[in-house]
Design a protein around this motif. Sequence first.
Motif, mmCIF file in Angstrom:
data_model
loop_
_atom_site.group_PDB
_atom_site.id
_atom_site.type_symbol
_atom_site.label_atom_id
_atom_site.label_comp_id
_atom_site.label_asym_id
_atom_site.label_seq_id
_atom_site.Cartn_x
_atom_site.Cartn_y
_atom_site.Cartn_z
ATOM 1 N N TRP A 1 0.977 -1.002 -0.118
ATOM 2 C CA TRP A 1 0.078 0.117 -0.027
ATOM 3 C C TRP A 1 0.803 1.367 0.100
ATOM 4 O O TRP A 1 0.216 2.340 0.127
ATOM 5 N N ILE B 1 -4.950 4.176 0.834
ATOM 6 C CA ILE B 1 -6.136 3.821 1.919
ATOM 7 C C ILE B 1 -7.419 3.685 1.235
ATOM 8 O O ILE B 1 -7.411 4.115 -0.042
ATOM 9 N N TYR C 1 -14.149 0.522 6.449
ATOM 10 C CA TYR C 1 -13.034 0.198 6.490
ATOM 11 C C TYR C 1 -11.978 1.166 5.813
ATOM 12 O O TYR C 1 -10.990 1.357 6.333
ATOM 13 N N ASP D 1 -8.966 2.732 8.157
ATOM 14 C CA ASP D 1 -7.631 3.128 7.577
ATOM 15 C C ASP D 1 -7.045 4.444 7.795
ATOM 16 O O ASP D 1 -5.978 4.775 8.310
ATOM 17 N N GLN E 1 0.109 -0.075 6.936
ATOM 18 C CA GLN E 1 -0.578 -1.415 6.301
ATOM 19 C C GLN E 1 -0.604 -2.451 7.288
ATOM 20 O O GLN E 1 -1.394 -3.477 7.430
ATOM 21 N N ARG F 1 -3.691 -2.694 9.257
ATOM 22 C CA ARG F 1 -4.873 -2.723 8.747
ATOM 23 C C ARG F 1 -4.949 -3.914 7.616
ATOM 24 O O ARG F 1 -6.248 -4.409 7.152
ATOM 25 N N GLU F 2 -3.885 -4.736 7.285
ATOM 26 C CA GLU F 2 -4.103 -5.597 6.296
ATOM 27 C C GLU F 2 -4.749 -6.910 6.628
ATOM 28 O O GLU F 2 -5.544 -7.393 6.045
ATOM 29 N N THR G 1 -8.498 -6.497 6.682
ATOM 30 C CA THR G 1 -9.054 -6.381 5.138
ATOM 31 C C THR G 1 -9.099 -7.948 4.882
ATOM 32 O O THR G 1 -9.838 -8.185 4.008
#
Length: 425
Positions: free
Chosen positions: A299, A307, A324, A328, A359, A362-363, A366
């Motif tokens: 990202w 994001i 989401y 982010d 990242q 948040r990865e 996700t």
Amino acid sequence: MTETTQKRASADAAEPRGASGVTRTACAVVGGGPGGAVLALLLARKGVDVTLLEAHPDFDREFRGDTLHPSVMEIMDQLGLAGRLLERRHSKISTFTIQTDEGPFSPIDLSRLRTKFPYITVMPQTSFLEFIVGEAEKYPNFRLVMGARVRGLVEEDGGVRGVRYEGKDGPREVRAALVVGADGRGSRVRRLAGIEPIKTSPPMDVLWFKLPREPEDQEGIVGRFGRGHIAVMLDREDYWQAGYVIPKGTFPELRHEGIGELKRQFAGLIPEFADRLAHLTDWREVSLLSVESSRCPTWHKPGLLLIGDAAHVMSPVAGVGINYAIQDAVSAANVLDGPLTESQRRLVALDEKHLAAVQRRRELPTRVIQALQAQIQKNVLAPALGSSRPFSPPLLLKLLPRIPVLRDLPGRLVGFGLWRVRVKG
């Protein structure tokens, strides 16, 4: 980077670099959607100089998501904004109820969540964005540029140092320690950076069109499954946004059969709105949206962060995309406000390790939600679209609401994701 992406990036990089005006900021956020607007607000509150670039002249655009889940409302509450936000026209949904051939089915119930906001707030995205930007404009270090179409990235010393854009007064350039691409599923920033997403779920098509709304109509969302068709209606205050899900690639055949066939099929699912379909007279009133989810393997690159949909395009299943993107934004602000303040003070580039940290946070959430969406598309939506027989939900989904230990799990995942995201400080 694929050869195709390299060619596209090279072509974009070859555009004229001349700019009649150059400004400087600590962070340039490209894209005035929910993720970009909330990030700009959070950074401005922390004293970071931030410029928000929005390609359109206003925030009023059709067929955008309008659902704010409990996670977002808690974030608004932490900022002291929830009360005033809820003064705007909205409706609330505590359960996801789908009408099927077997009767109503409610796989998700938010009413038992331990939160001040055990529901989904349905509010026009235009209203939400105007509210957030209005709050950001209270800070002197925030700058909003509408009608700013990004044409290229400013790259120096192996990193991104700003963007070139076409504004109302001609070509412009903004230099920044960090550029954030929050410009949606068709992200131009992502393409300019040469970052290629990978698909995570099979595609499907959705036809969107408007239907009149009467004062006595119910508020919220209407959803129906039945005999190879899926329909949904979203309350947009002055009208209904109607969505009709069709198997990928079948639109040309439906179009050939005529607008009357679309109206006939839709009325078969939602007969109480059949009379409203008289207002739909031409295919030019119908928008085709190809829906597929994807995720970028990385990202970020030096001076650049993606994001929201720019980093991971969400399926419309459960309507989690906005939420989401905002999560982010909160995670990015939590990680980056200190480094950006230091970069702003010392006039130095931002260390990429901070972008990698965003990242990492948040990865996983996700990946998990996209995997669940893919399974729902594969095991629920695809069978529903591929059969002319009466639709019956999978047995597991039928049993889930009846198992006390598991019945609240779907609500928690839809409401908050894997974990709550909180504003730091």
